[in-house]
Design an enzyme around this catalytic site. Sequence first.
Site, PDB file in Angstrom:
ATOM      1  N   ARG A   1       0.947  10.323   0.179  1.00 24.76           N
ATOM      2  CA  ARG A   1       1.324  11.372   1.134  1.00 24.76           C
ATOM      3  C   ARG A   1       2.625  12.039   0.753  1.00 24.76           C
ATOM      4  O   ARG A   1       3.132  12.873   1.494  1.00 24.76           O
ATOM      5  CB  ARG A   1       1.496  10.773   2.533  1.00 24.76           C
ATOM      6  CG  ARG A   1       0.204  10.324   3.112  1.00 24.76           C
ATOM      7  CD  ARG A   1       0.413   9.897   4.550  1.00 24.76           C
ATOM      8  NE  ARG A   1      -0.516   8.830   4.846  1.00 24.76           N
ATOM      9  CZ  ARG A   1      -0.427   8.060   5.902  1.00 24.76           C
ATOM     10  NH1 ARG A   1       0.555   8.214   6.762  1.00 24.76           N
ATOM     11  NH2 ARG A   1      -1.314   7.112   6.091  1.00 24.76           N
TER      12      ARG A   1
ATOM     13  N   THR B   1      -4.368   6.303   1.423  1.00 22.32           N
ATOM     14  CA  THR B   1      -4.652   7.727   1.648  1.00 22.32           C
ATOM     15  C   THR B   1      -5.351   8.337   0.420  1.00 22.32           C
ATOM     16  O   THR B   1      -5.094   9.485   0.040  1.00 22.32           O
ATOM     17  CB  THR B   1      -3.379   8.534   2.025  1.00 22.32           C
ATOM     18  OG1 THR B   1      -2.498   7.725   2.821  1.00 22.32           O
ATOM     19  CG2 THR B   1      -3.748   9.757   2.843  1.00 22.32           C
TER      20      THR B   1
ATOM     21  N   LYS C   1     -11.080  -1.194   6.205  1.00 21.84           N
ATOM     22  CA  LYS C   1      -9.914  -0.923   7.033  1.00 21.84           C
ATOM     23  C   LYS C   1     -10.449  -0.367   8.355  1.00 21.84           C
ATOM     24  O   LYS C   1     -11.310   0.523   8.340  1.00 21.84           O
ATOM     25  CB  LYS C   1      -9.059   0.120   6.303  1.00 21.84           C
ATOM     26  CG  LYS C   1      -7.981   0.795   7.105  1.00 21.84           C
ATOM     27  CD  LYS C   1      -7.131   1.647   6.170  1.00 21.84           C
ATOM     28  CE  LYS C   1      -6.193   2.550   6.949  1.00 21.84           C
ATOM     29  NZ  LYS C   1      -5.065   3.011   6.114  1.00 21.84           N
TER      30      LYS C   1
ATOM     31  N   GLU D   1       0.854  -1.198   0.000  1.00 22.20           N
ATOM     32  CA  GLU D   1       0.000   0.000   0.000  1.00 22.20           C
ATOM     33  C   GLU D   1       0.885   1.240   0.000  1.00 22.20           C
ATOM     34  O   GLU D   1       1.555   1.539   0.990  1.00 22.20           O
ATOM     35  CB  GLU D   1      -0.913  -0.002   1.229  1.00 22.20           C
ATOM     36  CG  GLU D   1      -1.806   1.230   1.293  1.00 22.20           C
ATOM     37  CD  GLU D   1      -2.553   1.358   2.617  1.00 22.20           C
ATOM     38  OE1 GLU D   1      -2.827   0.334   3.272  1.00 22.20           O
ATOM     39  OE2 GLU D   1      -2.859   2.505   3.003  1.00 22.20           O
TER      40      GLU D   1
END
Length: 185
Positions: free
Chosen positions: A45, A68, A128, A41
Amino acid sequence: MSNIDALMRLSPVIPVLVIEDPARAQPLARALVAKGHPLLEVTLRTPAALEVIAEMARVEGAIVGAGTVLNPRDLDASLKAGAQFIVSPGLTEPLGRAAIASGVPFLPGVASAGDIMRGLDLGLDRFKFFPAVAAGGIPALKALAAPFHQCRFCPTGGISEATAPDWLALEAVLCVGGSWVAAGI
Ligand code: 3PG
């Protein structure tokens, strides 16, 4: 394209990656795949994240996702970069609808019963659990999983190598995510 349930069952731990330097992408992906972590993953960011996804996707055995992902714009950019699954810290209706329409395996973040109910309304039941420790840890997830017995979770946020087995022992947990996995590589 695999569905998110099948991906979550591929390996118990998903490395969560925050990468600044695209030159690190392929060596790191190869090392993680070799250690038994096919799912990677890459969080959006850093400015390099989309390039990192594209680089890692070339590594044999790697299944590279974007994390994200906050909105449909992030979703489109991630898919164009080659992301094979999408993770978000929370669930909004615009992102949920766009992800479902795209057909990509999608793992949205939830931290409350209301979040899960909004996901179920969209037809989602794989989530999640984020931020796992700060949102109440194992007791909170057990309490949430009870009324939502059809749901399965990937707790992420504050989990360590030492605590991962405790989470993985829960029936509702298919895998866990964490940044610790790549920390020493
Ligand atoms: C995430 O993006 O899922 C989390 O920030 C990862 O949390 P961790 O750094 O506590 O593993």
